[in-house]
Structure formats: C-alpha cells, structure tokens
Design a protein around this motif. Structure first.
Motif, PDB file in Angstrom:
ATOM      1  N   ASP A  61       0.890  -1.158   0.000  1.00  0.00           N
ATOM      2  CA  ASP A  61       0.000   0.000   0.000  1.00  0.00           C
ATOM      3  C   ASP A  61       0.932   1.212   0.000  1.00  0.00           C
ATOM      4  OD1 ASP A  61      -1.624   2.151   0.649  1.00  0.00           O
ATOM      5  OD2 ASP A  61      -2.875   1.014   2.025  1.00  0.00           O
ATOM      6  N   TYR A  62       1.021   1.908  -1.148  1.00  0.00           N
ATOM      7  CA  TYR A  62       2.065   2.925  -1.300  1.00  0.00           C
ATOM      8  C   TYR A  62       1.490   4.239  -1.813  1.00  0.00           C
ATOM      9  CZ  TYR A  62       6.546   5.040  -2.505  1.00  0.00           C
ATOM     10  OH  TYR A  62       7.628   5.867  -2.571  1.00  0.00           O
ATOM     11  N   THR A  63       1.912   5.334  -1.167  1.00  0.00           N
ATOM     12  CA  THR A  63       1.543   6.683  -1.581  1.00  0.00           C
ATOM     13  C   THR A  63       2.811   7.439  -1.971  1.00  0.00           C
ATOM     14  OG1 THR A  63      -0.369   6.720  -0.097  1.00  0.00           O
ATOM     15  CG2 THR A  63       0.450   8.839  -0.881  1.00  0.00           C
ATOM     16  N   PHE A  64       2.801   8.043  -3.143  1.00  0.00           N
ATOM     17  CA  PHE A  64       3.985   8.731  -3.651  1.00  0.00           C
ATOM     18  C   PHE A  64       4.160  10.095  -2.986  1.00  0.00           C
ATOM     19  CE2 PHE A  64       3.131   5.658  -6.933  1.00  0.00           C
ATOM     20  CZ  PHE A  64       4.394   5.268  -7.360  1.00  0.00           C
ATOM     21  N   GLU A  65       5.416  10.403  -2.683  1.00  0.00           N
ATOM     22  CA  GLU A  65       5.802  11.715  -2.173  1.00  0.00           C
ATOM     23  C   GLU A  65       6.959  12.195  -3.030  1.00  0.00           C
ATOM     24  OE1 GLU A  65       4.571  13.676   0.008  1.00  0.00           O
ATOM     25  OE2 GLU A  65       3.135  12.421   1.098  1.00  0.00           O
ATOM     26  N   SER A  66       6.741  13.196  -3.882  1.00  0.00           N
ATOM     27  CA  SER A  66       7.782  13.688  -4.782  1.00  0.00           C
ATOM     28  C   SER A  66       8.777  14.566  -4.034  1.00  0.00           C
ATOM     29  CB  SER A  66       7.161  14.482  -5.938  1.00  0.00           C
ATOM     30  OG  SER A  66       6.314  13.662  -6.715  1.00  0.00           O
ATOM     31  N   SER A  67       9.977  14.632  -4.582  1.00  0.00           N
ATOM     32  CA  SER A  67      10.992  15.502  -4.001  1.00  0.00           C
ATOM     33  C   SER A  67      10.744  16.942  -4.466  1.00  0.00           C
ATOM     34  CB  SER A  67      12.390  15.031  -4.439  1.00  0.00           C
ATOM     35  OG  SER A  67      12.481  15.031  -5.848  1.00  0.00           O
ATOM     36  N   SER A  68      11.588  17.848  -4.002  1.00  0.00           N
ATOM     37  CA  SER A  68      11.368  19.264  -4.300  1.00  0.00           C
ATOM     38  C   SER A  68      11.511  19.596  -5.787  1.00  0.00           C
ATOM     39  CB  SER A  68      12.348  20.115  -3.484  1.00  0.00           C
ATOM     40  OG  SER A  68      13.687  19.722  -3.765  1.00  0.00           O
ATOM     41  N   ASP A  69      12.248  18.752  -6.542  1.00  0.00           N
ATOM     42  CA  ASP A  69      12.424  19.059  -7.958  1.00  0.00           C
ATOM     43  C   ASP A  69      11.265  18.539  -8.809  1.00  0.00           C
ATOM     44  OD1 ASP A  69      12.858  16.354  -7.862  1.00  0.00           O
ATOM     45  OD2 ASP A  69      14.963  16.446  -8.471  1.00  0.00           O
ATOM     46  N   LEU A  70      10.266  17.941  -8.156  1.00  0.00           N
ATOM     47  CA  LEU A  70       9.035  17.507  -8.810  1.00  0.00           C
ATOM     48  C   LEU A  70       9.244  16.395  -9.843  1.00  0.00           C
ATOM     49  CD1 LEU A  70       7.159  20.911  -9.309  1.00  0.00           C
ATOM     50  CD2 LEU A  70       7.073  19.314  -7.374  1.00  0.00           C
ATOM     51  N   ASN A  71      10.326  15.645  -9.709  1.00  0.00           N
ATOM     52  CA  ASN A  71      10.518  14.499 -10.590  1.00  0.00           C
ATOM     53  C   ASN A  71       9.618  13.348 -10.158  1.00  0.00           C
ATOM     54  OD1 ASN A  71      12.489  15.677 -12.204  1.00  0.00           O
ATOM     55  ND2 ASN A  71      14.137  15.079 -10.791  1.00  0.00           N
ATOM     56  N   ALA A  72       9.209  12.540 -11.117  1.00  0.00           N
ATOM     57  CA  ALA A  72       8.420  11.361 -10.786  1.00  0.00           C
ATOM     58  C   ALA A  72       9.272  10.387  -9.978  1.00  0.00           C
ATOM     59  CB  ALA A  72       7.913  10.692 -12.064  1.00  0.00           C
ATOM     60  N   ILE A  73       8.645   9.724  -9.019  1.00  0.00           N
ATOM     61  CA  ILE A  73       9.341   8.787  -8.145  1.00  0.00           C
ATOM     62  C   ILE A  73       9.124   7.362  -8.654  1.00  0.00           C
ATOM     63  CG2 ILE A  73       9.538   7.910  -5.786  1.00  0.00           C
ATOM     64  CD1 ILE A  73      10.435  10.814  -6.167  1.00  0.00           C
ATOM     65  N   LEU A  74      10.208   6.596  -8.748  1.00  0.00           N
ATOM     66  CA  LEU A  74      10.118   5.200  -9.158  1.00  0.00           C
ATOM     67  C   LEU A  74      10.054   4.313  -7.915  1.00  0.00           C
ATOM     68  CD1 LEU A  74      10.191   2.996 -11.363  1.00  0.00           C
ATOM     69  CD2 LEU A  74      12.699   3.012 -11.124  1.00  0.00           C
ATOM     70  N   TYR A  75       9.098   3.421  -7.889  1.00  0.00           N
ATOM     71  CA  TYR A  75       8.969   2.476  -6.776  1.00  0.00           C
ATOM     72  C   TYR A  75       8.892   1.063  -7.346  1.00  0.00           C
ATOM     73  CZ  TYR A  75       7.039  -0.101  -2.805  1.00  0.00           C
ATOM     74  OH  TYR A  75       6.834  -1.016  -1.808  1.00  0.00           O
ATOM     75  N   SER A  76       9.674   0.150  -6.773  1.00  0.00           N
ATOM     76  CA  SER A  76       9.606  -1.256  -7.175  1.00  0.00           C
ATOM     77  C   SER A  76       9.816  -2.133  -5.952  1.00  0.00           C
ATOM     78  CB  SER A  76      10.652  -1.582  -8.247  1.00  0.00           C
ATOM     79  OG  SER A  76      11.960  -1.365  -7.751  1.00  0.00           O
ATOM     80  N   ASN A  77       9.205  -3.304  -5.977  1.00  0.00           N
ATOM     81  CA  ASN A  77       9.320  -4.225  -4.856  1.00  0.00           C
ATOM     82  C   ASN A  77       8.995  -5.620  -5.347  1.00  0.00           C
ATOM     83  OD1 ASN A  77       9.687  -5.110  -2.195  1.00  0.00           O
ATOM     84  ND2 ASN A  77       8.664  -3.299  -1.371  1.00  0.00           N
TER      85      ASN A  77
END
Length: 215
Positions: A61-77
């Motif tokens: 169960d994952y919610t994205f939190e972008s960094s200050s540069d507003l780049n898309a975040i990659l998540y894998s598991n």
C-alpha cells in the motif's frame, strides 16, 4: 487393597466400573507404563482439534511523495510467496489512484504513461527465468477502481511464486491545497489454506498450518 476398598464403598453401579478399573490400573502400574496410560487417558479427555481456513496476505500500500524538484518517483518491490498442495484459493486485490490523469493525458497524450503508472505481476515458479509470461499481470495509468481476481486450487501449483510491482508517480504538496495530489496504489495477494487449532490455544485464536505440521 485400595482398589478393593474403593469398590466396596461405591457399590456395584455399572456406570462406575470402567472408571474404577482405570484407577486401579493407574495405581498398581509403576514406572513409564503407568505414566503412558495416564497420558492417554488425559488425551482422550481433551477437546478435539479444530481445522479452520486461514489466510496469508502479501503486497503493498504505497503513496507517492515527490521531491522538491518535482521528478516522478520510481517504486519497485518484490516478495516470494510459497504455495503448497494445501492452498485452496488465491485472491488478488488491485486499486490505483492517479488524480487528474485523464485530464493530463488528454492534453499531452500517452507520454504520461511513462511517468505515472503501476504494473503488477505474479509469476509461477520458474516462469520468469525461463522467459515465459506472468500467471497474472495488470497495469494502470489512470484511476483504477478496486478489483478482485480469484483463482481456485486447480489454477495453482506448489513452489515459490514471485509477486512484484513497478510503479512511477507523483506526490505534490502545492501552496493551494486544492492543487495538491498524491498518486497511490494498493495491491495484495492472499492465499488461503487450512490450519489446525489446538484446544489449549482456541481462546487465542492461534492455529498452525497443516503444511507446517507435515514438515
């Protein structure tokens, strides 16, 4: 003498004869044999074990939190799931939320699918390494309402399965709350198999999988 005196006191009631016989044997029998008999008697007085269906759940169960540069975040598991011959059912639950995705896609085209997506795959043992296709896979690039996929025993084989997810998204905290949004997904695989609940643990609802007892 003790057994004889007890019998005289209690009389010849037929209902008590088996009990008196057991007591006499226990008192007159010495050593391990007497202890073994007593143990068998106590086991016979216990409540029977209960077999119930129990589920094991795997996933994220994952919610994205972008960094200050507003780049898309990659998540894998990835996680292994052990299937054995006692597994009776598999249920996969999948849901995704990509706020404003349809509006953005209409404006800039399918390129957004590269930056906001979630793809989930479940592999049978040995399939991925052999270059085969996943047993189950699903991909979302827009809002995806909760859906359940159910499979029965005939669809499943024993061994170590692989459950994996790859996703990319944004989590924007804008100065204006109405403009803030966070991409989010949930995916779970639940297997159901029988387990044994012993009388001394019934109150705690604890049980042991049958597959573990056979090891």
């Amino acid at each position: 003498k003790l057994c004889y005196s007890f019998r005289l006191v209690m009389g010849d009631a037929n209902a008590l004869r088996p009990l008196m016989a057991i007591m006499c044997i226990c008192l007159l029998t010495s050593g391990c044999l007497g202890l073994a008999m007593q143990r068998e008697i106590m086991e016979g007085m216990r409540d029977p074990v209960i077999t119930i269906e129990k589920s094991d759940r795997y996933g994220w169960d994952y919610t994205f939190e972008s960094s200050s540069d507003l780049n898309a975040i990659l998540y894998s598991n990835e996680t292994p799931i052990i299937f054995d011959e006692t597994v009776s059912k598999l249920v996969i639950e999948f849901r995704a939320q990509f706020p404003y995705s349809s509006t953005i896609e209409d404006a800039v085209g399918n390129e957004t699918n590269e930056y906001r997506y979630v793809e989930v795959r479940l592999w049978k043992p040995g399939t991925k390494s052999a270059g085969g296709n996943p047993f189950w896979t699903e991909r979302a690039t827009q809002d995806y309402s909760l859906e359940r996929f159910t499979y029965g025993k005939s669809d499943l084989i024993s061994g170590e399965w692989s459950f994996e997810v790859e996703a990319r998204g944004y989590g924007i905290n804008a100065p204006i709350d109405q403009l803030s949004f966070h991409d989010h997904f949930e995916v779970y695989a639940t297997i159901t198999k029988p387990c044994v609940q012993f009388p001394e643990t019934q109150e705690g609802l604890e049980c042991t999988f049958i597959s573990e007892l056979e090891e």
